[in-house]
Design a protein around this motif. Sequence first.
Motif, PDB file in Angstrom:
ATOM      1  N   ARG A   1     -25.264  38.956 -31.979  1.00 21.55           N
ATOM      2  CA  ARG A   1     -25.091  40.041 -32.938  1.00 21.55           C
ATOM      3  C   ARG A   1     -23.660  40.149 -33.471  1.00 21.55           C
ATOM      4  O   ARG A   1     -22.693  40.051 -32.721  1.00 21.55           O
ATOM      5  N   VAL A   2     -23.602  40.376 -34.781  1.00 22.02           N
ATOM      6  CA  VAL A   2     -22.342  40.685 -35.459  1.00 22.02           C
ATOM      7  C   VAL A   2     -22.536  42.044 -36.124  1.00 22.02           C
ATOM      8  O   VAL A   2     -23.422  42.204 -36.976  1.00 22.02           O
ATOM      9  N   ALA A   3     -21.758  43.033 -35.733  1.00 14.53           N
ATOM     10  CA  ALA A   3     -21.911  44.387 -36.272  1.00 14.53           C
ATOM     11  C   ALA A   3     -21.097  44.544 -37.550  1.00 14.53           C
ATOM     12  O   ALA A   3     -20.033  43.936 -37.706  1.00 14.53           O
ATOM     13  N   VAL A   4     -21.605  45.365 -38.460  1.00 16.61           N
ATOM     14  CA  VAL A   4     -20.879  45.713 -39.683  1.00 16.61           C
ATOM     15  C   VAL A   4     -20.770  47.229 -39.751  1.00 16.61           C
ATOM     16  O   VAL A   4     -21.781  47.935 -39.772  1.00 16.61           O
TER      17      VAL A   4
ATOM     18  N   ALA B   1     -32.969  39.013 -37.188  1.00 20.10           N
ATOM     19  CA  ALA B   1     -32.059  39.032 -38.336  1.00 20.10           C
ATOM     20  C   ALA B   1     -31.211  40.298 -38.356  1.00 20.10           C
ATOM     21  O   ALA B   1     -30.018  40.248 -38.661  1.00 20.10           O
ATOM     22  N   THR B   2     -31.835  41.424 -38.049  1.00 17.13           N
ATOM     23  CA  THR B   2     -31.146  42.707 -38.205  1.00 17.13           C
ATOM     24  C   THR B   2     -31.521  43.649 -37.082  1.00 17.13           C
ATOM     25  O   THR B   2     -32.693  43.760 -36.717  1.00 17.13           O
ATOM     26  N   LEU B   3     -30.527  44.342 -36.569  1.00 17.77           N
ATOM     27  CA  LEU B   3     -30.732  45.376 -35.561  1.00 17.77           C
ATOM     28  C   LEU B   3     -30.225  46.680 -36.179  1.00 17.77           C
ATOM     29  O   LEU B   3     -29.019  46.849 -36.385  1.00 17.77           O
ATOM     30  N   ILE B   4     -31.150  47.541 -36.553  1.00 17.26           N
ATOM     31  CA  ILE B   4     -30.786  48.813 -37.188  1.00 17.26           C
ATOM     32  C   ILE B   4     -31.080  49.944 -36.213  1.00 17.26           C
ATOM     33  O   ILE B   4     -32.214  50.085 -35.742  1.00 17.26           O
ATOM     34  N   TYR B   5     -30.071  50.726 -35.917  1.00 18.08           N
ATOM     35  CA  TYR B   5     -30.241  51.839 -34.988  1.00 18.08           C
ATOM     36  C   TYR B   5     -30.680  53.077 -35.744  1.00 18.08           C
ATOM     37  O   TYR B   5     -30.031  53.494 -36.699  1.00 18.08           O
ATOM     38  N   THR B   6     -31.839  53.591 -35.346  1.00 12.53           N
ATOM     39  CA  THR B   6     -32.369  54.779 -36.009  1.00 12.53           C
ATOM     40  C   THR B   6     -31.387  55.919 -35.839  1.00 12.53           C
ATOM     41  O   THR B   6     -30.860  56.134 -34.751  1.00 12.53           O
ATOM     42  N   SER B   7     -31.164  56.623 -36.931  1.00 11.12           N
ATOM     43  CA  SER B   7     -30.232  57.740 -36.875  1.00 11.12           C
ATOM     44  C   SER B   7     -30.906  58.942 -36.244  1.00 11.12           C
ATOM     45  O   SER B   7     -30.284  59.954 -36.032  1.00 11.12           O
ATOM     46  N   GLY B   8     -32.194  58.820 -35.911  1.00  7.14           N
ATOM     47  CA  GLY B   8     -33.025  59.780 -35.201  1.00  7.14           C
ATOM     48  C   GLY B   8     -32.543  61.199 -35.150  1.00  7.14           C
ATOM     49  O   GLY B   8     -31.375  61.464 -35.195  1.00  7.14           O
ATOM     50  N   THR B   9     -33.458  62.138 -35.092  1.00  4.05           N
ATOM     51  CA  THR B   9     -33.078  63.550 -35.058  1.00  4.05           C
ATOM     52  C   THR B   9     -32.898  64.052 -33.633  1.00  4.05           C
ATOM     53  O   THR B   9     -32.456  65.160 -33.412  1.00  4.05           O
ATOM     54  N   THR B  10     -33.269  63.238 -32.639  1.00  2.00           N
ATOM     55  CA  THR B  10     -33.062  63.643 -31.242  1.00  2.00           C
ATOM     56  C   THR B  10     -32.642  62.435 -30.411  1.00  2.00           C
ATOM     57  O   THR B  10     -33.045  61.316 -30.663  1.00  2.00           O
TER      58      THR B  10
ATOM     59  N   ARG C   1     -35.643  46.123 -33.980  1.00  2.00           N
ATOM     60  CA  ARG C   1     -35.502  44.675 -34.138  1.00  2.00           C
ATOM     61  C   ARG C   1     -36.336  44.193 -35.330  1.00  2.00           C
ATOM     62  O   ARG C   1     -37.570  44.239 -35.297  1.00  2.00           O
ATOM     63  N   LEU C   2     -35.636  43.748 -36.379  1.00  2.00           N
ATOM     64  CA  LEU C   2     -36.297  43.238 -37.580  1.00  2.00           C
ATOM     65  C   LEU C   2     -35.994  41.749 -37.711  1.00  2.00           C
ATOM     66  O   LEU C   2     -34.843  41.362 -37.922  1.00  2.00           O
ATOM     67  N   PRO C   3     -37.005  40.884 -37.592  1.00  2.00           N
ATOM     68  CA  PRO C   3     -36.784  39.444 -37.696  1.00  2.00           C
ATOM     69  C   PRO C   3     -36.624  39.001 -39.147  1.00  2.00           C
ATOM     70  O   PRO C   3     -36.868  39.766 -40.086  1.00  2.00           O
ATOM     71  N   HIS C   4     -36.239  37.753 -39.331  1.00  3.83           N
ATOM     72  CA  HIS C   4     -36.054  37.207 -40.677  1.00  3.83           C
ATOM     73  C   HIS C   4     -37.302  37.356 -41.535  1.00  3.83           C
ATOM     74  O   HIS C   4     -37.219  37.604 -42.744  1.00  3.83           O
ATOM     75  N   ASP C   5     -38.465  37.214 -40.925  1.00  9.89           N
ATOM     76  CA  ASP C   5     -39.700  37.274 -41.694  1.00  9.89           C
ATOM     77  C   ASP C   5     -39.904  38.623 -42.372  1.00  9.89           C
ATOM     78  O   ASP C   5     -40.499  38.708 -43.446  1.00  9.89           O
ATOM     79  N   CYS C   6     -39.411  39.703 -41.752  1.00  8.71           N
ATOM     80  CA  CYS C   6     -39.520  41.028 -42.385  1.00  8.71           C
ATOM     81  C   CYS C   6     -38.857  41.026 -43.760  1.00  8.71           C
ATOM     82  O   CYS C   6     -39.408  41.526 -44.742  1.00  8.71           O
ATOM     83  N   TRP C   7     -37.647  40.441 -43.829  1.00 13.71           N
ATOM     84  CA  TRP C   7     -36.884  40.495 -45.079  1.00 13.71           C
ATOM     85  C   TRP C   7     -37.424  39.520 -46.129  1.00 13.71           C
ATOM     86  O   TRP C   7     -37.447  39.845 -47.323  1.00 13.71           O
ATOM     87  N   SER C   8     -37.867  38.329 -45.712  1.00 16.13           N
ATOM     88  CA  SER C   8     -38.429  37.414 -46.709  1.00 16.13           C
ATOM     89  C   SER C   8     -39.744  37.974 -47.244  1.00 16.13           C
ATOM     90  O   SER C   8     -40.047  37.851 -48.433  1.00 16.13           O
ATOM     91  N   TYR C   9     -40.513  38.628 -46.372  1.00 18.08           N
ATOM     92  CA  TYR C   9     -41.729  39.299 -46.835  1.00 18.08           C
ATOM     93  C   TYR C   9     -41.390  40.418 -47.815  1.00 18.08           C
ATOM     94  O   TYR C   9     -41.992  40.538 -48.888  1.00 18.08           O
ATOM     95  N   MET C  10     -40.421  41.262 -47.448  1.00 19.74           N
ATOM     96  CA  MET C  10     -40.042  42.376 -48.324  1.00 19.74           C
ATOM     97  C   MET C  10     -39.589  41.861 -49.693  1.00 19.74           C
ATOM     98  O   MET C  10     -39.943  42.409 -50.730  1.00 19.74           O
ATOM     99  N   ALA C  11     -38.781  40.815 -49.693  1.00 22.58           N
ATOM    100  CA  ALA C  11     -38.287  40.256 -50.950  1.00 22.58           C
ATOM    101  C   ALA C  11     -39.441  39.842 -51.849  1.00 22.58           C
ATOM    102  O   ALA C  11     -39.486  40.176 -53.048  1.00 22.58           O
ATOM    103  N   LYS C  12     -40.395  39.118 -51.282  1.00 24.66           N
ATOM    104  CA  LYS C  12     -41.538  38.634 -52.063  1.00 24.66           C
ATOM    105  C   LYS C  12     -42.455  39.786 -52.492  1.00 24.66           C
ATOM    106  O   LYS C  12     -42.918  39.838 -53.638  1.00 24.66           O
ATOM    107  N   ALA C  13     -42.727  40.712 -51.570  1.00 28.77           N
ATOM    108  CA  ALA C  13     -43.645  41.808 -51.865  1.00 28.77           C
ATOM    109  C   ALA C  13     -43.080  42.748 -52.925  1.00 28.77           C
ATOM    110  O   ALA C  13     -43.795  43.182 -53.836  1.00 28.77           O
ATOM    111  N   ILE C  14     -41.780  43.058 -52.829  1.00 27.70           N
ATOM    112  CA  ILE C  14     -41.160  43.933 -53.834  1.00 27.70           C
ATOM    113  C   ILE C  14     -41.216  43.278 -55.206  1.00 27.70           C
ATOM    114  O   ILE C  14     -41.535  43.922 -56.209  1.00 27.70           O
TER     115      ILE C  14
END
Length: 631
Positions: free
Chosen positions: A76-79, A202-211, A218-231
């Motif tokens: 992981r590389v954090a931004v 591909a991406t680790l996004i921490y939910t900003s959650g309310t509690t 954990r979102l793998p590469h396939d999530c983003w390539s799917y999103m790109a094509k579907a959008i």
Amino acid sequence: MSDTQSLIEDRPPSVASLFLERVAATPEAEAYRYPVPASSGEGPDEWRSYTWGEAAKRVFETAAGLMALGVRPEERVAVASSTRVDWILCDFGVLCSGAATTTVYPSTNTEETAYILADSESRVLIAEDAVQLDKAREARGELPGLAHVVVMEEADAVAAPDDPEGWVLSLTELRRRGAAHLAEHPESVTDAVGALRADQLATLIYTSGTTGRPKGVRLPHDCWSYMAKAIAQTGLIAEEDVQYLWLPLAHVFGKVLTAGQVEVGHVTAVDGRIDKIIENLPLVRPTYMAAVPRIFEKVYNGVAAKARAGGAAKYKIFLWAAGVAREYGKVTQDNFRRTGTASAPAGLKAKHAVADRLVYAKLREAFGGRLRACISGSAALAPDIGYFFSGAGIHILEGYGLTESSAASFVNPGEAYRTGTVGKPLPGTEVRIADDGEIMLRGPGIMQGYHGLPEKTAEVLEEDGWFHTGDIGELSPDGYLRITDRKKDLIKTSSGKYIAPAEVEGQFKAVCPYVSNILVLGADRSYCTALIALDEISLTEWSKEQEALKGRPYAEIVASEQVRELIDGHVDQLNEKLQRWQTIKKFRVLPRDLDVEHGELTPSLKVKRPVVEREFGHLIEEMYEGGRERA
């Protein structure tokens, strides 16, 4: 199999592959615009551009620089940065190196930043400036695995005396090392992209959650390539579009917008400074943009306040025009649903034409004059606000998704959009409504699970891939989804009546132009109450017309009897539209607006109900301690 479905199912294993395909296809085309402050320090920013080829050079150097630092696939590389073009280029650099991006909001405090960096086991942090660097430095003792901090702002990339050797370096230095690495290993980045698997993190996004503590999704590469094509397959964006992107890129809503752009190849103007939105829109002149409902509410309230400040006659014209816009929006949408044509009766069209010259045309010009559509997500948009903008010619297409579903699960379909719904599922996404009304999703956009939390994953993700969203909704016969509330936020009064607070809160935002945030309460109580936070700018403008309040500070204005009476009138208007058991019997006006800094809002501006209830618990108890209820 349809051509659309085939294109989605035959997607490449990663969005990094799509990035390389885009660069190869249109290397000289404009990709990104970004602001540079005027050299004099005064006047408007200068907007500059990167072509896809120029962007690729920076992406490759970043990727190779991370390899040179010893970062390995899936590490992981954090931004931690505000929304800016370097965020996007660094993210693609991380992906093209084979590593995975951990996103960190720049507003996250030191303690939670340390938790995210430690939980994700991030090896490198790419920090925007000295503020983000200092958070990592302060928590360094808890982060033995954090080998380097790369600072975007070169002037801030200064090592402290007790920093380990080479712990801090600038983004410029990272890219210089990357260029040297590429000179020796010219195929290293393309080889890394070629080796990516669809199921690789591909991406680790921490939910900003309310509690509680945030969970790493954990979102793998396939999530983003799917999103790109579907959008792209929705037809909502095209190569000639110009997107204005200001949303937080640490949030999944902002992040998914970068995927669709790569597939289609349009221009994106990037600037996360919220205070610059009004100034930027006429300069960027976008054809589409995404936003959260709070932005549209602020625009509406701002226009209303400006009209009121112009005098009684001007305000009366605005109220008339707003009513015409709502009626026109409802009628044209309804006619399109029935006939396929967005028509309106002659009398309404004539009124609309007059209102357009007086009000709507100026509003569209403030958005840059070319806006084809806005995408709204992250929370519910009050229907009356949506119909107003619809009738004014600013089409807000509501969508729906979660961090766990890579953001875009539903979106309204272009001309056929229906205010009050979140549209239809993206191609390739399945939906069903459980017996208790909960929305269930399945498809390539669904997460792998929560990082290091198998029990939490099992609570929401079934073995056959169905994901429990926690939201309550209903599907129309032709597939449009309407969200009614969060499952956990439904209120059950002591008399057994269920109330969806978001529905009541949305209706209040439509009748009261001064509200910023509202919390409807009443769980296990005999009646409903509300905590109401007001918009300081709108209320201050209103106060200038009140003789007793002129020149007084905001704290005195918001606590005044005049303001209580003002809001009381709007609560009466709201209650006229509600069922008896939904009505607000008592309310309190808060002394200030809710905000991220006090922990009451998430970075995507969702209200953290438990935090607000704790902070203002004394006011809640006052409302239930007895005394007279409203009729």
